[in-house]
Design a protein around this motif. Structure first.
Motif, PDB file in Angstrom:
ATOM      1  N   ALA A  35       1.095  -1.286  -0.052  1.00  0.00           N
ATOM      2  CA  ALA A  35       0.076  -0.212   0.017  1.00  0.00           C
ATOM      3  C   ALA A  35       0.757   1.203   0.125  1.00  0.00           C
ATOM      4  N   ASP A  36       1.934   0.938   0.598  1.00  0.00           N
ATOM      5  CA  ASP A  36       2.874   2.308   1.058  1.00  0.00           C
ATOM      6  C   ASP A  36       3.458   2.551  -0.717  1.00  0.00           C
ATOM      7  N   VAL A  37       3.879   1.561  -1.352  1.00  0.00           N
ATOM      8  CA  VAL A  37       4.518   1.682  -2.635  1.00  0.00           C
ATOM      9  C   VAL A  37       3.414   2.337  -3.431  1.00  0.00           C
ATOM     10  N   ALA A  38       2.152   1.622  -3.558  1.00  0.00           N
ATOM     11  CA  ALA A  38       1.195   2.069  -4.582  1.00  0.00           C
ATOM     12  C   ALA A  38       0.755   3.611  -4.120  1.00  0.00           C
ATOM     13  N   PHE A  39       0.876   3.974  -2.889  1.00  0.00           N
ATOM     14  CA  PHE A  39       0.562   5.374  -2.805  1.00  0.00           C
ATOM     15  C   PHE A  39       1.529   6.401  -3.271  1.00  0.00           C
ATOM     16  N   ALA A  40       2.757   6.109  -3.258  1.00  0.00           N
ATOM     17  CA  ALA A  40       4.039   6.983  -3.676  1.00  0.00           C
ATOM     18  C   ALA A  40       3.903   6.897  -5.097  1.00  0.00           C
ATOM     19  N   GLN A  41       3.842   5.577  -5.623  1.00  0.00           N
ATOM     20  CA  GLN A  41       3.858   5.505  -7.114  1.00  0.00           C
ATOM     21  C   GLN A  41       2.667   6.184  -7.947  1.00  0.00           C
ATOM     22  N   ASP A  42       1.361   6.263  -7.275  1.00  0.00           N
ATOM     23  CA  ASP A  42       0.351   6.916  -7.552  1.00  0.00           C
ATOM     24  C   ASP A  42       0.032   8.374  -7.438  1.00  0.00           C
ATOM     25  N   MET A  43       0.896   8.549  -6.090  1.00  0.00           N
ATOM     26  CA  MET A  43       0.437  10.074  -5.832  1.00  0.00           C
ATOM     27  C   MET A  43       1.631  10.749  -6.420  1.00  0.00           C
ATOM     28  N   ILE A  44       2.709  10.384  -6.981  1.00  0.00           N
ATOM     29  CA  ILE A  44       3.774  11.228  -7.748  1.00  0.00           C
ATOM     30  C   ILE A  44       3.116  11.790  -9.049  1.00  0.00           C
ATOM     31  N   PRO A  45       2.495  10.740  -9.885  1.00  0.00           N
ATOM     32  CA  PRO A  45       2.247  11.494 -11.039  1.00  0.00           C
ATOM     33  C   PRO A  45       1.115  12.109 -10.861  1.00  0.00           C
ATOM     34  N   ALA A  76       4.016  23.163  -2.224  1.00  0.00           N
ATOM     35  CA  ALA A  76       3.692  22.015  -1.149  1.00  0.00           C
ATOM     36  C   ALA A  76       3.704  20.505  -2.082  1.00  0.00           C
ATOM     37  N   GLN A  77       3.377  20.453  -3.071  1.00  0.00           N
ATOM     38  CA  GLN A  77       3.659  19.187  -3.838  1.00  0.00           C
ATOM     39  C   GLN A  77       4.630  18.798  -4.609  1.00  0.00           C
ATOM     40  N   GLY A  78       5.682  20.065  -5.048  1.00  0.00           N
ATOM     41  CA  GLY A  78       6.841  19.645  -5.594  1.00  0.00           C
ATOM     42  C   GLY A  78       7.872  19.089  -4.492  1.00  0.00           C
ATOM     43  N   PRO A  79       7.993  19.457  -3.239  1.00  0.00           N
ATOM     44  CA  PRO A  79       8.747  18.711  -2.363  1.00  0.00           C
ATOM     45  C   PRO A  79       8.231  17.312  -1.974  1.00  0.00           C
ATOM     46  N   GLU A  80       6.911  17.102  -1.965  1.00  0.00           N
ATOM     47  CA  GLU A  80       6.361  15.979  -1.527  1.00  0.00           C
ATOM     48  C   GLU A  80       6.584  14.882  -2.757  1.00  0.00           C
ATOM     49  N   VAL A  95      10.380   4.278  -9.489  1.00  0.00           N
ATOM     50  CA  VAL A  95       9.692   5.579  -9.518  1.00  0.00           C
ATOM     51  C   VAL A  95       9.123   6.133 -10.674  1.00  0.00           C
ATOM     52  N   PRO A  96       7.850   6.755 -10.882  1.00  0.00           N
ATOM     53  CA  PRO A  96       7.241   6.858 -12.215  1.00  0.00           C
ATOM     54  C   PRO A  96       8.048   7.864 -12.956  1.00  0.00           C
ATOM     55  N   ASP A  97       7.931   7.462 -14.257  1.00  0.00           N
ATOM     56  CA  ASP A  97       8.707   8.482 -15.276  1.00  0.00           C
ATOM     57  C   ASP A  97       8.192   9.970 -14.898  1.00  0.00           C
ATOM     58  N   ASP A  98       9.126  10.936 -15.196  1.00  0.00           N
ATOM     59  CA  ASP A  98       8.641  12.615 -15.019  1.00  0.00           C
ATOM     60  C   ASP A  98       7.947  12.788 -16.349  1.00  0.00           C
ATOM     61  N   MET A  99       6.825  12.603 -16.451  1.00  0.00           N
ATOM     62  CA  MET A  99       5.891  12.947 -17.863  1.00  0.00           C
ATOM     63  C   MET A  99       5.382  14.385 -17.824  1.00  0.00           C
ATOM     64  N   SER A 100       6.180  15.413 -18.159  1.00  0.00           N
ATOM     65  CA  SER A 100       6.046  16.636 -18.114  1.00  0.00           C
ATOM     66  C   SER A 100       4.961  17.056 -19.216  1.00  0.00           C
ATOM     67  N   GLY A 101       4.629  15.955 -20.322  1.00  0.00           N
ATOM     68  CA  GLY A 101       3.692  15.804 -21.242  1.00  0.00           C
ATOM     69  C   GLY A 101       2.712  15.410 -20.861  1.00  0.00           C
ATOM     70  N   MET A 102       2.191  14.852 -19.520  1.00  0.00           N
ATOM     71  CA  MET A 102       1.088  14.169 -19.068  1.00  0.00           C
ATOM     72  C   MET A 102      -0.058  14.586 -19.327  1.00  0.00           C
TER      73      MET A 102
END
Length: 188
Positions: A35-45, A76-80, A95-102
């Motif tokens: 759940a911790d992994v899923a939280f971080a992997q989903d909350m990042i994008p 707030a969200q950048g540092p998170e 770590v999810p890819d940085d998709m600036s074209g999201m």
């Protein structure tokens, strides 16, 4: 004698391991779970999209309230994002890819990330300005924040890693207050 030596060696190894886990290792506070992994992997994008939406305000809005809110979201969200990325790296997880074209990706149907804007919604926001942008920004960010709240509440009930649970509580408090603020702005 061998048994005593083995027990002493085992106790020393346990003490050494306990000392090693007392630093900034994310597994120190009782470990982490799926759940911790899923939280971080989903909350990042999810956070990245919120930052992308907030960055649009700088040249599309003239409302000081909207501009201030957008700056607060970015701050707030950048540092998170960086914090959660660090956890995933330390856990040996992707770590999810940085998709600036999201904005070109349609996350609208992804149930694991509630509140994500679709490519069409992001396009509508990008193509707007002035009062229309302000209205769309507030409406979309409320939905986006409500999705983050859902994810944060799930993390609080299912997560194991203390820092991630604490972040989920902070997200719940901050974004609940921002939703109220955005609803007030929409009503005015």
């Amino acid at each position: 004698m061998t048994r005593t030596f083995t027990l002493a060696t085992l106790l020393a190894a346990v003490a050494l391991l306990a000392g090693a886990c007392s630093g900034s290792d994310p597994s120190a506070d009782g470990g982490f779970n799926d759940a911790d992994v899923a939280f971080a992997q989903d909350m990042i994008p999810h956070h990245r999209q919120a930052v992308e939406m907030a960055e649009l305000a700088a040249d599309r809005s003239t409302d000081p309230e909207i501009l201030g809110l957008a700056d607060e979201i970015i701050a707030a969200q950048g540092p998170e994002i960086a914090m959660m990325s660090g956890w995933l790296e330390q856990w040996g997880e992707d770590v999810p890819d940085d998709m600036s074209g999201m904005s070109g990706m349609d996350h609208g149907g992804d149930m694991s990330m509630p509140g994500m804007m679709s490519a069409e919604q992001m396009s509508d926001l990008m193509d707007s300005s002035g009062a229309e942008f302000d209205r769309l920004f507030l409406e979309q960010m409320i939905v986006h924040h409500e999705g983050a709240l859902e994810m944060a509440l799930r993390q609080q009930s299912e997560g194991e890693f203390a820092e991630a649970v604490a972040l989920a509580r902070e997200i719940e408090q901050t974004q609940t207050a921002e939703i109220t603020r955005m609803q007030d702005l929409l009503a005015s």
